[in-house]
Design an enzyme around this catalytic site. Structure first.
Site, PDB file in Angstrom:
ATOM      1  N   ASP A   1      46.716  43.037  25.193  1.00  0.00           N
ATOM      2  CA  ASP A   1      46.068  42.196  26.457  1.00  0.00           C
ATOM      3  C   ASP A   1      44.549  42.829  26.544  1.00  0.00           C
ATOM      4  O   ASP A   1      44.351  44.129  26.816  1.00  0.00           O
ATOM      5  CB  ASP A   1      46.989  42.773  27.755  1.00  0.00           C
TER       6      ASP A   1
ATOM      7  N   ASP B   1      41.533  42.659  28.948  1.00  0.00           N
ATOM      8  CA  ASP B   1      41.267  42.072  30.203  1.00  0.00           C
ATOM      9  C   ASP B   1      39.721  42.195  30.339  1.00  0.00           C
ATOM     10  O   ASP B   1      39.287  43.329  30.168  1.00  0.00           O
ATOM     11  CB  ASP B   1      41.898  42.986  31.204  1.00  0.00           C
TER      12      ASP B   1
ATOM     13  N   ASP C   1      44.958  46.899  26.876  1.00  0.00           N
ATOM     14  CA  ASP C   1      45.833  47.671  27.840  1.00  0.00           C
ATOM     15  C   ASP C   1      46.794  48.233  26.929  1.00  0.00           C
ATOM     16  O   ASP C   1      47.817  47.169  26.609  1.00  0.00           O
ATOM     17  CB  ASP C   1      46.277  46.775  29.014  1.00  0.00           C
TER      18      ASP C   1
END
Lengths: 449, 340
Positions: free
Chosen positions: B94, B96, B289
């Site tokens: 992930d 971001d 993450d």
């Protein structure tokens, strides 16, 4: 040259030896050549009673050596088994390997403890045999073994990564394959290496020890597969009586390993690691669920019931240690629920589902409370490692001096160590106190100060 | 652009624009084994453990409820309603944009610049996943504020969190590779009393910095360090890097861009170089993450759903090199807004 089957009995060479010399009709008969090879093994104790005289004996000795070394290390004498690590017995050893593998596959099946211990015993033999060979011999046989194996993918070794015996970063990977042989290395990376000798770089970077570990692991997996295959076929073919007879003896040898004493002990909260103390005092939203369900549940249950799990490496069910589940329901769960209620906001208020997950992590499936009839529907989770806590629950990880000590790599190893430290301190305080009281009662000593 | 969507806009999106046929096949297939979750109020997923027998049921639900956000599990279960009887889980990375540790922009949330940097990071991670780890069946999803790499390769879907954590560290370059190759500190070989393991040494190669090894993890790490040094703006905080060192890194970074690592290390000094790469390795852990990668039961934003906080479409990316979210992931209703 050392026989390849001495390390990898499933190699083509090993299968060939068994085809030519492995008649099951003669495995119980005394074998002069075997006795001669055993007696001439370097360093072998001259102990007539302990020397295998036939191939069945040799099979059992293979297993007995591993079991004694693993479960009774203090009584284990390697010199009684020197022949098992001497390349002179390779031809007999490969037959004894197949006798064991087939007997275990037919009688106990691939998922049995017998099967697991047998595979581990082969790992032990490989390791010790390589150790006994000269550098040149061990390098040469490892290289031949690599050549005899199919491509090794890193995904085949997940057990080694899980147990931290191997780190992904230590491998040289290309398209998912682990590069182990020099030829392959030169072909793929040779041109990329500038101003250095690629062959020497290969020797430096692709560590012999890592390669041995990988080879050993792949052979063990292949043995697993072989046992599955034999087990599947045994329903079609009637097994030879020799294999059935040896199975009982195998069971007897392996019984030794199941007599480990496991002591449950009351919880000593002073020995809890910082991450557990922080969890018990209440966790804020964001980390609540994982801290209570994953970290605290596994820690408290193992610390209370089975603190030596990582030392014994022998997985149990909760009911093996808490037969009527009284400790689990009356002691462990209340502590977990109290910590959940101290969370901010209280965990079960907006996530009552987590009560079911706590039960699941204890191995009793997804139910409100643990009940014997549901045991085994899920797995009893072992405490997560410090590495995982650092990533997953970093706000709870506030290492203290004990955390930084060797061999402390999860909250349970911290707990065991800290308990030992506290006990040691208490003992030394007691002895100081008794010395002081002895001194104060001894006027002669007081006068001499 | 990047304004929250109103309830009316959400309704418009799910009734006029959203199309069940655009739901990626990897979600559609075995949809009944996934857990779905929804956020109806904009405060996080408060409606979890939903199960849909097929995509038509999902279609009906979205048309009627037009949620603020829609999620589905990365895990497959036999009993998804209870998250029970786990079968397997996708491996996830992930990225971001708002959390990237090294960004050239100073924006508070996300902007065009950091979105593009997130795209570059994803592209680098994809190279490692394919070239080194040999993984296939990889899907890249634009999440609305970053990217999800979703891997459905059968070889990784049963891996536990420990192994996933190792993969994560490998692909982001979260540890400085060892530089000593002359002796091994054996973790395992303590079976035989005081025996020491015999091994050959490779003379003259006792020490090799990561940039001298053009393969394996050291090469991955070198690429990540190069990316970090190239993209630093000088405001990054690293425990081991003081302002003077940061200033020197920026001064000499052209050498790194030209792959003149030895010269760069000489200019910086060996101890300070070690501090710098230690610091970068820790920053690298923030490229993705980590919690998402090691969590087997995570729910992730569902491709095709609306990211209502920023009015962007969560969608599968066919070509990461050419993907432009500001052209491809903007719902129609955004262009109909006043002043757009």
């Amino acid at each position: 040259m050392v026989l390849l089957s001495f390390i990898n009995p499933l190699s083509d060479e090993g299968k060939q030896i068994v085809r030519e010399n492995g008649s099951l009709n003669s495995v119980n008969e005394d074998n002069g050549d075997l006795i001669y090879a055993v007696e001439r093994s370097s360093g072998q104790l001259d102990d007539i009673d302990n020397i295998p005289t036939n191939l069945i004996d040799l099979s059992l000795k293979r297993l007995e050596c591993y079991v004694k070394k693993t479960y009774s290390p203090k009584e284990f004498d390697l010199n009684q088994y020197k022949y098992l690590f001497d390349k002179k017995i390779a031809k007999f050893d490969v037959i004894s390997f197949y006798i064991l593998a087939q007997a275990i596959a037919i009688k106990f099946g691939p998922a049995s403890r017998e099967s697991k211990e047998f595979v581990e015993s082969q790992g032990f033999l490989i390791e010790r045999r390589l150790f006994n060979l000269s550098n040149r011999e061990s390098e040469e046989i490892i290289q031949r073994t690599i050549d005899s194996l199919d491509e090794v993918k890193w995904t085949h070794l997940s057990d080694l990564f899980s147990s931290k015996k191997l780190n992904l970063q230590e491998l040289v990977l290309n398209n998912g394959n682990i590069i182990l042989s020099e030829d392959e290395f030169m072909e793929i990376f040779g041109n990329k290496i500038k101003n250095r000798d690629p062959a020497t770089v290969f020797k430096a970077v692709i560590q012999k020890e890592t390669t041995e570990l990988i080879v050993k692991s792949v052979i063990k997996q292949n043995i697993d597969d072989y046992i599955k295959e034999v087990s599947k076929n045994s329903s079609i073919i009637d097994p030879h009586p020799s294999l059935i007879n040896i199975a009982d003896k195998i069971s007897k040898i392996l019984k030794v390993g199941t007599n480990i004493e496991i002591k449950a002990s009351t919880l000593e909260q002073d020995a809890f690691p910082p991450c557990i103390k922080n969890t018990i005092s209440g966790v804020g939203s964001g980390n609540r669920n994982d801290a209570i369900v994953l970290l605290l549940t596994s820690f408290l249950s193992y610390a209370r019931l089975y603190p030596s799990i990582f030392k014994n490496k022998d997985f149990r069910k909760v009911s093996d240690l808490d037969a009527d589940l009284k400790i689990t329901i009356n002691e462990i769960l209340p502590l977990i629920y109290d910590a959940a209620n101290r969370c901010n906001p209280p965990l079960f208020e907006d996530d009552p589902q987590e009560k079911l997950n706590i039960t699941a992590k204890l191995g009793f499936g997804v139910y409100e409370i643990p009940e014997m009839k549901h045991e085994g529907e899920s797995k009893w989770y072992t405490p997560m490692s410090c590495d995982k806590i650092k990533i997953h629950l970093s706000s709870l990880c506030k290492p203290d001096a004990t955390c930084k000590k060797d061999n402390v790599n999860n909250p349970l190893s911290y707990y065991n160590r800290k308990q030992w430290e506290l006990k040691k301190r208490a003992n030394s305080n007691n002895s100081n106190n008794s010395n002081n009281s002895n001194n104060s009662n001894n006027p002669a000593k007081n006068n001499s100060r | 652009m990047f304004e929250p969507a109103t309830k009316a806009e959400r309704k418009q999106y799910y009734t006029e624009e959203w199309d069940i046929k655009k739901l990626p096949e990897f979600i559609n297939e075995n949809i009944h084994n996934r857990e779905f979750g929804f956020d109806h109020l904009g405060r996080g997923p408060n409606d979890r453990h939903r199960v849909f027998k097929n995509s038509n049921e999902l279609k009906k639900f979205l048309r009627i409820r037009f949620p603020f956000a829609a999620y589905c599990s990365v895990a497959f279960y036999n009993k998804p309603r209870r998250r029970g009887d786990w079968l397997k889980s996708e491996l996830i990375f992930d990225v971001d944009a708002k959390d990237i540790p090294i960004r050239s922009c100073d924006c508070d949330g996300v902007c065009e610049i950091c979105l593009d940097e997130a795209r570059q990071i994803v592209s680098n991670i994809l190279d490692t996943l394919k070239d080194d780890l040999g993984l296939t069946d990889i899907h890249v999803i634009y999440s609305g504020r970053g990217y999800h790499i979703r891997i459905l390769d059968k070889n990784v879907m049963k891996l536990n969190s420990e192994v996933r954590s190792q993969i994560l560290k490998y692909v982001v370059g979260a540890e400085v590779p060892k530089s000593k190759y002359s002796s091994i500190e054996s973790k395992e070989r303590n079976y035989y009393a005081q025996e020491v393991y015999k091994k050959d040494r490779a003379p003259g190669y006792d020490k090799m910095d990561h940039y001298l090894i053009p393969f394996g993890y050291p090469a991955v790490f070198t690429k990540r360090v190069k990316y970090a040094i190239t993209n630093m703006n000088g405001t990054e905080k690293m425990e081991e890097v003081n302002p003077k060192l940061m200033k020197d890194v920026l001064k000499y970074r052209e050498m790194v861009q030209k792959d003149e690592w030895g010269l760069f290390k000489n200019k910086i000094g060996p101890i300070r170089y070690r501090n710098l790469v230690e610091g970068i390795s820790k920053l690298n852990m923030g490229l993705v993450d980590a919690k998402v990668s090691i969590d087997l039961k995570r729910i992730l934003r569902m491709p095709t759903s609306l990211h209502s906080k920023v009015s962007m479409r969560c969608m599968e990316v066919k070509n990461i090199e050419t993907f432009d979210p500001l052209k491809e992931a903007v719902p129609k209703f955004v262009s109909e807004r006043k002043g757009y």
